[in-house]
Design an enzyme around this catalytic site. Structure first.
Site, PDB file in Angstrom:
ATOM      1  N   HIS A 198     -71.462  52.520   2.727  1.00  0.00           N
ATOM      2  CA  HIS A 198     -71.695  51.754   1.256  1.00  0.00           C
ATOM      3  C   HIS A 198     -70.823  50.540   1.292  1.00  0.00           C
ATOM      4  O   HIS A 198     -69.951  50.407   2.161  1.00  0.00           O
ATOM      5  CB  HIS A 198     -71.527  52.594  -0.060  1.00  0.00           C
ATOM      6  CG  HIS A 198     -70.352  53.513   0.119  1.00  0.00           C
ATOM      7  ND1 HIS A 198     -68.928  52.983   0.024  1.00  0.00           N
ATOM      8  CD2 HIS A 198     -70.070  54.719   0.165  1.00  0.00           C
ATOM      9  CE1 HIS A 198     -68.226  53.748  -0.071  1.00  0.00           C
ATOM     10  NE2 HIS A 198     -68.734  55.086   0.196  1.00  0.00           N
ATOM     11  N   HIS A 231     -67.253  50.945   2.099  1.00  0.00           N
ATOM     12  CA  HIS A 231     -66.847  50.815   3.498  1.00  0.00           C
ATOM     13  C   HIS A 231     -66.683  49.486   3.893  1.00  0.00           C
ATOM     14  O   HIS A 231     -65.925  49.125   4.925  1.00  0.00           O
ATOM     15  CB  HIS A 231     -67.959  51.520   4.338  1.00  0.00           C
ATOM     16  CG  HIS A 231     -67.748  53.258   3.912  1.00  0.00           C
ATOM     17  ND1 HIS A 231     -68.713  53.850   3.537  1.00  0.00           N
ATOM     18  CD2 HIS A 231     -66.656  54.083   3.793  1.00  0.00           C
ATOM     19  CE1 HIS A 231     -68.428  55.189   3.114  1.00  0.00           C
ATOM     20  NE2 HIS A 231     -67.276  55.281   3.488  1.00  0.00           N
ATOM     21  N   LYS A 239     -74.259  59.614   5.854  1.00  0.00           N
ATOM     22  CA  LYS A 239     -74.348  58.906   4.531  1.00  0.00           C
ATOM     23  C   LYS A 239     -74.145  57.373   4.708  1.00  0.00           C
ATOM     24  O   LYS A 239     -73.788  57.022   5.924  1.00  0.00           O
ATOM     25  CB  LYS A 239     -73.052  59.328   3.616  1.00  0.00           C
ATOM     26  CG  LYS A 239     -73.277  60.720   3.251  1.00  0.00           C
ATOM     27  CD  LYS A 239     -72.408  61.168   2.102  1.00  0.00           C
ATOM     28  CE  LYS A 239     -72.129  62.588   2.207  1.00  0.00           C
ATOM     29  NZ  LYS A 239     -70.672  62.685   1.195  1.00  0.00           N
TER      30      LYS A 239
HETATM   31  N1  ARG Z   1     -64.379  58.729   4.678  1.00  0.00           N
HETATM   32  C1  ARG Z   1     -63.804  58.340   3.417  1.00  0.00           C
HETATM   33  C2  ARG Z   1     -64.685  58.023   2.509  1.00  0.00           C
HETATM   34  O1  ARG Z   1     -65.801  57.467   3.012  1.00  0.00           O
HETATM   35  C3  ARG Z   1     -62.552  57.355   3.683  1.00  0.00           C
HETATM   36  C4  ARG Z   1     -61.421  57.956   4.461  1.00  0.00           C
HETATM   37  C5  ARG Z   1     -60.271  57.120   4.399  1.00  0.00           C
HETATM   38  N2  ARG Z   1     -59.256  57.791   5.313  1.00  0.00           N
HETATM   39  C6  ARG Z   1     -58.510  58.875   5.039  1.00  0.00           C
HETATM   40  N3  ARG Z   1     -57.538  59.388   6.045  1.00  0.00           N
HETATM   41  N4  ARG Z   1     -58.741  59.688   3.992  1.00  0.00           N
HETATM   42  O2  ARG Z   1     -64.422  57.993   1.317  1.00  0.00           O
END
Ligand code: ARG
Length: 612
Positions: free
Chosen positions: A159, A162, A156
């Site tokens: 974005h 991130h 994905k």
């Molecule tokens: N991958 C998730 C996202 O893009 C964020 C992860 C954040 N960390 C966690 N331990 N949940 O929204």
């Protein structure tokens, strides 16, 4: 030192928790506290807490009503009567309800410059140590912080959320290191879930090996978009009443593949693990451009099934769960946090299950004292549910996980379209910077590595734009504006650093002294310099506040203010053409300013450049 002068400081009461050798302004505050406390028969500690910086017209101020009721004049008089100027303070006045103290400016300048110089020399001598430079302490020595940030999802787009998590996360890590924390940087990749089953099917249909190797992130996204389109089309046909083979829809297949992955089927896992590895390699390149690194690439896929089962079991045993159509949920309605699924009807796990199991795994592996996770505000509820569940489970990690959030970015798009890839944003920023630099032909010709330099200033521009406002606020991404050399944007900070570096470069004949003892400090007697010194003096506090409120913008604001102060001093504080004593004193001053700006920029994860 000015000839025949000494700036020795007489002892002042030691205020608990402050280190005068690292933060000289605290010692000057303690001097105020001492004289006021004696005059009022109070303890210095109590008064110290009310010695304020930043009051217009005073170096340090005390608001009388904060401590004493009755007529301020009488209380002020008690202080004025006993006050004697010394190497700390030159005078005190009453202004309404305030006692207004002025530094002994020469002595103050001396002590600030001496401390910055001493500490920056120690830091240079020991580049691995993070708590040597001015603005650092080792108060948190021995404590371990784990930071989970950036954490994009494979296949994905990376974005804006991130990007913010990456930028802010890097600074949160650096800030902690300035106080002695040991920090582990962990990237928790979104690399697990039904969508990877979908991606796998998509790759069988649309994948291209050569494209995958050339640019895994873009290609996997392409494939993901294509298969999703098919999936949507299929759903639409179904909704329109068309007959579909329920067992063989794209969705059903994807679920099967993901189930096989969760069951550890080597075939299902082989392809996924290649996607993951290739994506990580590419991510590492992009992070390097941002001057960000991770100690661990972990991810949802790495959470151990045992830990997740363990969490589910504890929830059940503690009576925290309920069932709904075959799914298992933790019931948090009592806490106004709804019910949250922890096991789906087909037995597979979900984001929350992985964070529950992950908390256990991360603690087992890193034994952190504190754990920070950084994501967009939208996940606030998820982390509330996570923390509440851990608390109800009676986990060791309960109360140790802090969720740091940030607002939205509007208007982020690149030349290539609206789906944003980090690498494209950075190359856009770099190009914009390059164009800017080219517009000054003469200067451009002197830059050794225009490509590298524009990449660094470009990423500075993107980062500073992101961190100028408070992190909770939204902002509108504007590549043109943020790469501008005019105004409070990233390039201005780099430019100030370059200019501070160039003073020394352009004056090779001026001797660089080793210590403030070797300059005549009385030469640095100029109101503009006093302002700069004051700002340098406040730097350690800015670092602490940035850390306390998890606010990179505090450091950014500090850098802009310094850049403005220095910017308006160039004309009056000249090194070239000055007498030898003046040149040495001023160069020494500029070197100390540069060193503090350099530290501040590094906290912001910028790469300070020396020429542009
Ligand atoms: N991958 C998730 C996202 O893009 C964020 C992860 C954040 N960390 C966690 N331990 N949940 O929204």
């Amino acid at each position: 030192m000015a000839p025949g002068k000494s700036y020795e400081l007489t002892p002042v009461p030691q205020i608990p928790g402050v280190d005068y050798t690292r933060v000289p302004i605290e010692q000057f505050k303690a001097a105020v506290a001492k004289v006021v406390a004696e005059a009022w028969d109070e303890t210095p500690e109590k008064i110290f807490a009310g010695v304020d910086t930043g009051k217009k017209g005073a170096d340090l101020a005390v608001a009388i009503p904060r401590f004493k009721k009755g007529k301020p004049d009488e209380w002020a008089k008690k202080v004025l009567d006993v006050f004697k100027p010394d190497n700390y303070l030159s005078e005190v006045k009453q202004m309404g309800a305030f006692l207004m103290f002025q530094f002994n400016q020469e002595s103050f300048t001396y002590h600030i410059l001496q401390t910055v110089n001493r500490m920056s020399k120690a830091a240079e001598a020991n580049p691995e140590a993070k708590t040597e430079a001015y603005g650092t302490t080792d108060e948190a020595k021995g404590k371990h912080l784990l930071v989970d940030f950036s954490s994009p999802n494979i296949a994905k787009p990376f974005h804006a959320g991130h990007l913010r998590s990456t930028i802010i996360g890097a600074v949160i890590c650096n800030l902690h290191e300035t106080q002695g924390w040991k920090v582990t940087r962990l990237n928790y990749l979104g690399d697990w879930g039904t969508q990877y089953g979908l991606l796998s099917i998509g790759f069988d249909k649309y994948g291209d090996e050569a494209k995958l190797l050339a640019d895994p992130i873009h290609h996997l996204f392409e494939v993901y978009v294509a298969i999703n389109k098919d999936n949507d089309a299929e759903k639409a046909r179904f909704n329109a009443g068309e007959k579909v083979d329920a067992d063989n829809t794209i969705h059903a297949q994807a679920k099967r593949v993901f189930k096989a992955m969760e069951d550890g089927d080597p075939k299902a896992l082989a392809q996924w693990s290649r996607f993951r590895e290739l994506s990580i390699d590419k991510l590492k390149e992009t992070y390097a451009t941002l001057n960000v690194h991770f100690d661990v690439y972990w991810g949802e896929s790495m959470v151990s099934p045992e830990s997740m089962q363990r969490a589910i079991k504890i929830c059940e045993e503690k009576g925290l769960t309920c069932e709904d159509r075959g799914a298992l949920l933790v019931d948090l309605t009592k806490f106004k946090m709804d019910k949250a699924i922890i096991r789906k009807a087909d037995g597979t796990t979900i984001y929350l299950t992985r964070d529950l199991g992950g908390a256990y795994d991360k603690y087992r592996d890193y034994k952190f004292d504190h754990h920070i996770i950084i994501t967009a505000k939208q996940q606030e509820f998820h982390f509330k549910q996570l923390n509440k569940t851990l608390e109800l489970m009676g986990e060791e990690t309960a109360g140790k996980i802090e969720h740091i959030t940030f607002g939205m970015v509007h208007g982020m798009s690149t030349r290539k379209g609206t789906v944003v890839f980090l690498s494209d944003i950075l190359s856009d920023a770099k190009d914009a910077m390059h164009e800017q630099m080219k517009s000054n032909e003469q200067k451009y010709a002197q830059v050794e590595d225009p490509e590298g330099t524009s990449a660094i200033i470009g990423s500075t521009a993107v980062k500073i734009q992101d961190m100028t406002g408070k992190r909770g606020g939204d902002y509108t991404f504007d590549i043109k504006r943020c790469t501008s050399f005019e105004g409070d944007f990233g390039p201005f900070i780099q430019y100030s650093h370059v200019r501070l570096c160039s003073v020394q470069r352009k004056n090779p004949n001026v001797h660089v002294v080793d210590s403030a003892d070797e300059i005549n400090v009385s030469i640095l007697n100029d109101p503009k310099i006093a302002e700069i010194i004051y700002h340098l003096a406040l730097y350690p506090e800015a670092v602490k506040n940035a850390l306390k409120f998890r606010e990179p913008s505090t450091i950014v604001g500090w850098c802009f203010r310094l850049s403005h102060l220095v910017g308006s001093a160039w004309e009056t504080i000249k090194v070239s053409g000055a007498s030898e004593a003046e040149a040495q004193a001023r160069l020494f001053l500029f070197i100390q300013i540069r060193s503090v700006l350099n530290s501040a920029m590094k906290i912001l994860s910028l790469t300070p450049i020396e020429r542009m």
